[in-house]
Design an enzyme around this catalytic site. Sequence first.
Site, PDB file in Angstrom:
ATOM      1  N   CYS A 149     -28.211  42.733 -18.732  1.00 15.03           N
ATOM      2  CA  CYS A 149     -26.823  42.960 -18.343  1.00 15.03           C
ATOM      3  C   CYS A 149     -25.932  41.791 -18.740  1.00 15.03           C
ATOM      4  O   CYS A 149     -24.704  41.925 -18.757  1.00 15.03           O
ATOM      5  CB  CYS A 149     -26.725  43.224 -16.845  1.00 15.03           C
ATOM      6  SG  CYS A 149     -27.655  42.064 -15.840  1.00 15.03           S
ATOM      7  N   GLU A 179     -24.059  46.382  -9.434  1.00 15.10           N
ATOM      8  CA  GLU A 179     -23.902  45.593 -10.648  1.00 15.10           C
ATOM      9  C   GLU A 179     -23.992  46.588 -11.794  1.00 15.10           C
ATOM     10  O   GLU A 179     -25.034  47.210 -12.005  1.00 15.10           O
ATOM     11  CB  GLU A 179     -24.995  44.524 -10.707  1.00 15.10           C
ATOM     12  CG  GLU A 179     -24.763  43.486 -11.802  1.00 15.10           C
ATOM     13  CD  GLU A 179     -25.491  43.848 -13.067  1.00 15.10           C
ATOM     14  OE1 GLU A 179     -24.846  44.422 -13.982  1.00 15.10           O
ATOM     15  OE2 GLU A 179     -26.691  43.579 -13.148  1.00 15.10           O
ATOM     16  N   GLY A 203     -27.363  49.176 -12.382  1.00 17.63           N
ATOM     17  CA  GLY A 203     -27.500  50.314 -13.285  1.00 17.63           C
ATOM     18  C   GLY A 203     -26.223  50.598 -14.029  1.00 17.63           C
ATOM     19  O   GLY A 203     -25.369  49.720 -14.221  1.00 17.63           O
ATOM     20  N   SER A 204     -26.064  51.853 -14.427  1.00 16.79           N
ATOM     21  CA  SER A 204     -24.949  52.239 -15.291  1.00 16.79           C
ATOM     22  C   SER A 204     -23.644  52.325 -14.520  1.00 16.79           C
ATOM     23  O   SER A 204     -23.618  52.509 -13.297  1.00 16.79           O
ATOM     24  CB  SER A 204     -25.230  53.609 -15.924  1.00 16.79           C
ATOM     25  OG  SER A 204     -25.192  54.632 -14.934  1.00 16.79           O
ATOM     26  N   GLU A 240     -19.602  48.661 -22.978  1.00 17.93           N
ATOM     27  CA  GLU A 240     -20.957  48.166 -23.201  1.00 17.93           C
ATOM     28  C   GLU A 240     -21.798  49.157 -23.998  1.00 17.93           C
ATOM     29  O   GLU A 240     -21.806  50.355 -23.728  1.00 17.93           O
ATOM     30  CB  GLU A 240     -21.642  47.895 -21.858  1.00 17.93           C
ATOM     31  CG  GLU A 240     -23.051  47.340 -21.995  1.00 17.93           C
ATOM     32  CD  GLU A 240     -23.741  47.168 -20.651  1.00 17.93           C
ATOM     33  OE1 GLU A 240     -24.581  46.267 -20.544  1.00 17.93           O
ATOM     34  OE2 GLU A 240     -23.445  47.930 -19.716  1.00 17.93           O
ATOM     35  N   GLY A 276     -23.338  56.030 -13.034  1.00 18.76           N
ATOM     36  CA  GLY A 276     -24.176  56.247 -11.855  1.00 18.76           C
ATOM     37  C   GLY A 276     -23.743  55.411 -10.684  1.00 18.76           C
ATOM     38  O   GLY A 276     -23.686  55.881  -9.540  1.00 18.76           O
TER      39      GLY A 276
END
Length: 505
Positions: free
Chosen positions: A300, A263, A239-240, A389, A243
């Site tokens: 990703c 990740e 995820g982000s 990103e 988070g």
Amino acid sequence: MTWEPSGKHLIAGEWVAAEATFRSEPAHGPAHAFSVGTVELVDRACRAAEAAFDAYSAKSREERAAFLDAIAEEIEARAAAITLIGTQETGLPEGRLNGERGRTTGQLKLFAEHIRKGAHLDLRVDAAQPERQPAPRPEIRLAQRPIGPVAVFGASNFPLAFSTAGGDTAAALAAGCPVVVKGHSAHPGTGEIVAQAVAAAVARTGMPAGVFSLIQGGRRDVGTALVTHPAIKAVGFTGSLAGGRALFDLCAQRPEPIPFFGELGSVNPMFLLPQAMAARAEQLGSGWAASLTMGAGQFCTNPGVAIVIDGADADRFRGAAKAALQEVGAQTMLTDGIASAYRDGVERFKVSNAVAPVLSNDSAGRSALPNLFETTGAAWLADHSLGEEVFGPLGLIVRVGSAAEMKELAAAFHGQLTATIHMDDGDLQAAQALLPVLERKAGRVLVNGYPTGVEVVDSMVHGGPYPASTNFGATSVGTLSIRRFLRPVAYQNFPAALLPQDLRN
């Protein structure tokens, strides 16, 4: 098969409703109501996982492999229903969902075969030396052993391969660890039907009920309760950065800190060397555009930054990339929130004095159109926000003055999932200079390829130095991912009957 979601959680074999509900927000098709996860349900699921651990971890490798195979079979038995609700919830095309389902079942079967061979156990034996002087040496045997219940957070961008029965779940179950999944609210119906497949496999193979639970939705307190529950011994997350970092910190601050395998994203830079550019700049530009816009850029491994040496070949590359991107129509993004974040990211680039627009598009609603910008190496080095990103089809060309400046730029990148070198034979010396830098920056280094598309094989590394992931020694894809949920135990001077079965011979 026709299927309607119940909207319930799966807690150790029981489908459980909660008082509060939320409604799904599909890209098309009907919305459904789902129970909201609670701290109490987290506790119940984690306690059941701990209760199941001794029995499940004691299962033979063949029994666990048969369980993984059964999950794959039960998922395939629900293929049509999974594709239908998955496309509705995410907006992804049928072909993508079918391919992702194949990847999900394929990795379950791959992990089953891997543990049948015992390849994950790293078995070692040092024989006793009773006659050794000045002191005898006892026999010592080593095996990797499961660590305990694992929490898995479903990913927004992969409703199957990185969610309910995706890579983290498959790896933990292969290792011998029960799993508690926190489903992603972007695709709760997909999560529920896959959980039904897992539950059917549990019943088929006689596994303890607490080996798997799914908790839907829930606010931040649900995620906090899950990663801080004393029964949980590791966490898998995709995820982000924000988070993931918050959960990572919670894991580190526990009375018993636990590993957090997060990740968290990457811009996956490509370095295009002079001879390759001279030979095929247009081909490289169009190839980059195709990779950049695959799945609306919601991978990703999306290669968001291309570093080129300034000049006529760079102009050719830019022109080809722009032309290819102009042919790409609006694509549906996974959620309204992701689409909004993409628009914010594009706007950040549009108002920046450090970049110039090459292709500018305005996206609306849940759709995304590609955008392309360019800048100089000096401007990029002066503004590190350009290396953050943007999740979606946004590309940045960075023009540098020389191979030496390209290497300087490479050294300034933060940790990445991937880094790519495009080269011809005449670029070997420049590539040799770049490689030691890129090896330190990325978990996977490619030559003459595009990083979108992560093979599920023994040799894959999907991870990298922070902030690409929180544990640079681990991978979330491939059979090596099973090792995340194991720890080495040495057995000294043990009678054979007391050893774990795998160490007896």
